[in-house]
Enzyme design. Structure first.
Site, PDB file in Angstrom:
ATOM      1  N   TYR A  55       0.885  -1.200  -0.064  1.00 60.76           N
ATOM      2  CA  TYR A  55      -0.061   0.009   0.149  1.00 60.76           C
ATOM      3  C   TYR A  55       0.794   1.409  -0.049  1.00 60.76           C
ATOM      4  O   TYR A  55       1.446   1.651   0.900  1.00 60.76           O
ATOM      5  CB  TYR A  55      -0.812   0.187   1.269  1.00 60.76           C
ATOM      6  CG  TYR A  55      -1.849  -0.990   1.314  1.00 60.76           C
ATOM      7  CD1 TYR A  55      -2.367  -1.712   0.148  1.00 60.76           C
ATOM      8  CD2 TYR A  55      -2.694  -1.310   2.301  1.00 60.76           C
ATOM      9  CE1 TYR A  55      -3.158  -2.753   0.254  1.00 60.76           C
ATOM     10  CE2 TYR A  55      -3.757  -2.247   2.572  1.00 60.76           C
ATOM     11  CZ  TYR A  55      -3.981  -3.114   1.347  1.00 60.76           C
ATOM     12  OH  TYR A  55      -4.864  -3.938   1.579  1.00 60.76           O
ATOM     13  N   LEU A 205     -18.493  -0.982   2.294  1.00 59.52           N
ATOM     14  CA  LEU A 205     -19.166   0.020   1.433  1.00 59.52           C
ATOM     15  C   LEU A 205     -18.657  -0.048  -0.013  1.00 59.52           C
ATOM     16  O   LEU A 205     -19.300   0.806  -0.621  1.00 59.52           O
ATOM     17  CB  LEU A 205     -18.654   1.349   1.968  1.00 59.52           C
ATOM     18  CG  LEU A 205     -18.992   1.491   3.467  1.00 59.52           C
ATOM     19  CD1 LEU A 205     -18.432   3.013   4.088  1.00 59.52           C
ATOM     20  CD2 LEU A 205     -20.347   1.531   3.752  1.00 59.52           C
ATOM     21  N   SER A 211     -21.748   3.889   0.091  1.00 56.95           N
ATOM     22  CA  SER A 211     -21.658   4.684   1.219  1.00 56.95           C
ATOM     23  C   SER A 211     -22.575   5.932   1.418  1.00 56.95           C
ATOM     24  O   SER A 211     -22.825   6.088   2.647  1.00 56.95           O
ATOM     25  CB  SER A 211     -20.505   5.270   1.395  1.00 56.95           C
ATOM     26  OG  SER A 211     -20.101   6.449   0.291  1.00 56.95           O
TER      27      SER A 211
HETATM   28  N1  NAP Z   1      -7.718  -8.279   1.342  1.00 57.14           N
HETATM   29  C1  NAP Z   1      -7.788  -7.626   0.313  1.00 57.14           C
HETATM   30  O1  NAP Z   1      -7.761  -7.775  -0.900  1.00 57.14           O
HETATM   31  C2  NAP Z   1      -8.001  -6.075   0.581  1.00 57.14           C
HETATM   32  C3  NAP Z   1      -8.581  -5.352  -0.550  1.00 57.14           C
HETATM   33  C4  NAP Z   1      -8.936  -4.058  -0.482  1.00 57.14           C
HETATM   34  C5  NAP Z   1      -8.929  -3.529   0.880  1.00 57.14           C
HETATM   35  N2  NAP Z   1      -8.498  -4.149   2.004  1.00 57.14           N
HETATM   36  C6  NAP Z   1      -8.308  -3.661   3.378  1.00 57.14           C
HETATM   37  O2  NAP Z   1      -9.642  -3.345   3.908  1.00 57.14           O
HETATM   38  C7  NAP Z   1      -9.872  -1.803   4.307  1.00 57.14           C
HETATM   39  C8  NAP Z   1     -11.030  -1.354   3.854  1.00 57.14           C
HETATM   40  O3  NAP Z   1     -11.390  -1.300   2.423  1.00 57.14           O
HETATM   41  P1  NAP Z   1     -11.995  -0.259   1.585  1.00 57.14           P
HETATM   42  O4  NAP Z   1     -11.172   0.991   1.897  1.00 57.14           O
HETATM   43  O5  NAP Z   1     -12.031  -0.659   0.169  1.00 57.14           O
HETATM   44  O6  NAP Z   1     -13.456  -0.278   2.085  1.00 57.14           O
HETATM   45  P2  NAP Z   1     -14.827   0.518   2.228  1.00 57.14           P
HETATM   46  O7  NAP Z   1     -14.684   1.040   3.569  1.00 57.14           O
HETATM   47  O8  NAP Z   1     -15.769  -0.182   1.419  1.00 57.14           O
HETATM   48  O9  NAP Z   1     -14.450   1.820   1.257  1.00 57.14           O
HETATM   49  C9  NAP Z   1     -13.649   2.891   1.497  1.00 57.14           C
HETATM   50  C10 NAP Z   1     -14.084   4.073   0.830  1.00 57.14           C
HETATM   51  O10 NAP Z   1     -15.321   4.463   1.328  1.00 57.14           O
HETATM   52  C11 NAP Z   1     -15.723   5.942   1.647  1.00 57.14           C
HETATM   53  N3  NAP Z   1     -16.305   6.214   2.537  1.00 57.14           N
HETATM   54  C12 NAP Z   1     -17.657   6.681   2.654  1.00 57.14           C
HETATM   55  N4  NAP Z   1     -18.097   6.775   3.972  1.00 57.14           N
HETATM   56  C13 NAP Z   1     -17.595   6.198   4.726  1.00 57.14           C
HETATM   57  C14 NAP Z   1     -17.469   5.649   5.763  1.00 57.14           C
HETATM   58  N5  NAP Z   1     -18.593   6.307   6.727  1.00 57.14           N
HETATM   59  N6  NAP Z   1     -16.396   5.321   6.342  1.00 57.14           N
HETATM   60  C15 NAP Z   1     -15.371   4.638   5.663  1.00 57.14           C
HETATM   61  N7  NAP Z   1     -15.240   4.994   4.393  1.00 57.14           N
HETATM   62  C16 NAP Z   1     -16.432   5.686   4.008  1.00 57.14           C
HETATM   63  C17 NAP Z   1     -14.193   6.323   1.651  1.00 57.14           C
HETATM   64  O11 NAP Z   1     -14.338   7.696   1.306  1.00 57.14           O
HETATM   65  P3  NAP Z   1     -13.397   8.985   1.079  1.00 57.14           P
HETATM   66  O12 NAP Z   1     -12.968   8.885  -0.257  1.00 57.14           O
HETATM   67  O13 NAP Z   1     -14.487  10.191   1.438  1.00 57.14           O
HETATM   68  O14 NAP Z   1     -12.338   8.681   2.154  1.00 57.14           O
HETATM   69  C18 NAP Z   1     -13.395   5.308   0.969  1.00 57.14           C
HETATM   70  O15 NAP Z   1     -12.996   5.874  -0.205  1.00 57.14           O
HETATM   71  C19 NAP Z   1      -8.619  -1.160   3.348  1.00 57.14           C
HETATM   72  O16 NAP Z   1      -7.974  -0.078   4.025  1.00 57.14           O
HETATM   73  C20 NAP Z   1      -7.409  -2.338   3.289  1.00 57.14           C
HETATM   74  O17 NAP Z   1      -6.725  -2.322   4.733  1.00 57.14           O
HETATM   75  C21 NAP Z   1      -8.354  -5.651   1.837  1.00 57.14           C
END
Ligand code: NAP
Length: 330
Positions: A55, A205, A211
């Protein structure tokens, strides 16, 4: 903070914070705000922090190190993914989970994190050229040497889970899981439960599309994952945003936000499933934490699932090349 149990890791916070977007893949982020968000998460009682060595090519781990300066390392459970190969300009070059790569990646991560151990260490994907027994066997060696505490997995299917668990007990499977990504349900979740393995659910989300804050005119920057995501493009996006409007009706009846309904739905799926939220600003974190106060009744869960039925999403969760790398989708 409420807690849940994740396999061998044991008790952890009922919600985890994923740090990926603070360094990579979701467009520009603010370093000071990222650190303030990690601090706010710790202050709220979040103990589970997820990162990956790829990352931002080490940036995310160094950011975490800075955030944990003068905090108690032993109060935090750090989950690190490894194996993603990146070029200096950020390109994705493939995947490497050979035993030597496990140990080398771990050595570098420990240095960047400034820690003598990692709580959960996991290959981000199954390396098609390396038997999972070899990868997990190398992590087991690192556990025996004291550098790692638990083995985790990411985006793998039932057979790989069984093979890995036979080498060393697995704490949790990290996998995308949300109202519109339900591939975990069925064989994979049944296998985890049979073996006592927990689940850390990411993309709750769906990268922001459900979201309630995304809109059709908010295009992704060139290096933003969402500029290549089928769910964020063209007619698919319009159809997915229609689902969000259905969720918004339910959210307003409940007096909560769309994101809170989506997170609470995942949280309600089991005491062994921990949502990992991708908040990178304190405002978003506060909204996510509010989901822990939303207790959905059986009728409310049914209403949510009828508004967004299984399989309702338009578009795959990754582009075709990345979908082909998911053992969990086979
Ligand atoms: N194992 C894997 O293959 C894999 C893949 C992807 C991620 N991950 C892990 O999972 C974590 C979460 O994944 P993700 O970031 O894709 O998930 P997510 O929570 O579905 O999406 C995050 C996005 O949603 C937006 N968002 C809107 N409202 C939100 C709220 N209340 N809380 C949090 N986010 C909000 C954020 O917006 P803004 O643009 O406003 O900040 C951000 O861009 C990552 O950080 C990573 O550590 C693992």
């Amino acid at each position: 903070m409420q807690t849940k149990t994740l396999g061998t890791l044991g008790r952890t916070s009922a919600i985890g914070l994923g740090l990926m977007g603070m360094s990579d893949l979701y467009g520009p982020s603010d370093r000071a705000e990222s650190i303030a968000t990690i601090h706010a998460a710790l202050d709220a009682g979040i103990t589970l922090l997820d990162t990956g060595d790829f990352y931002g090519m080490g940036h995310n781990e160094m950011l975490l190190r800075e955030a944990l300066d003068r905090r108690d390392r032993d109060q935090v459970q750090i989950s690190v993914k490894f194996g993603g190969q990146r070029g200096p300009e950020g390109s994705f070059l493939g995947f490497d989970a050979r035993p030597a790569a496990v140990k080398t990646s771990l050595a570098y991560s420990l240095q960047r994190l400034g820690s003598d151990h990692i709580d959960v260490y996991r290959p981000a994907r199954l390396d098609p050229d390396v038997p999972i027994e070899d990868t997990v066997g190398a992590i087991k060696e690192m556990i025996d040497a004291g550098y790692v505490r638990h083995v985790g997995l990411s985006e793998v299917g039932a057979e790989t889970i069984r093979r890995a668990h036979a080498v060393h007990p697995v704490s949790d499977l990290q996998i995308e899981y949300s109202l519109i990504s339900r591939g975990l349900e069925g064989e994979i979740l049944d296998t985890c439960r049979e073996l006592g393995i927990g689940v850390t659910a990411y993309g709750v989300l769906s990268r922001g599309v459900i979201s309630g804050h995304w809109s059709a005119d908010r295009g992704g920057a060139p290096r933003d994952f969402r500029s290549r995501s089928p769910r964020f493009s063209g007619d698919n996006l319009d159809r997915n945003l229609e689902l969000v409007e259905r969720l918004r009706v339910i959210a307003s009846q409940l007096g909560v936000s769309v994101a809170q309904v989506a997170i609470a739905w995942v949280a309600a799926q089991g005491n062994d499933i921990v949502p990992l939220v991708g908040a990178r600003r304190r405002e978003r974190l506060a909204e996510s934490l509010g989901a822990l106060d939303v207790e959905l009744t059986a009728e409310q869960l049914a209403a949510i699932e009828s508004a967004v039925p299984k399989g309702a999403a338009a578009g795959d969760r990754y582009d075709a090349t990345q979908m082909a790398m998911l053992d969990s989708e086979r």
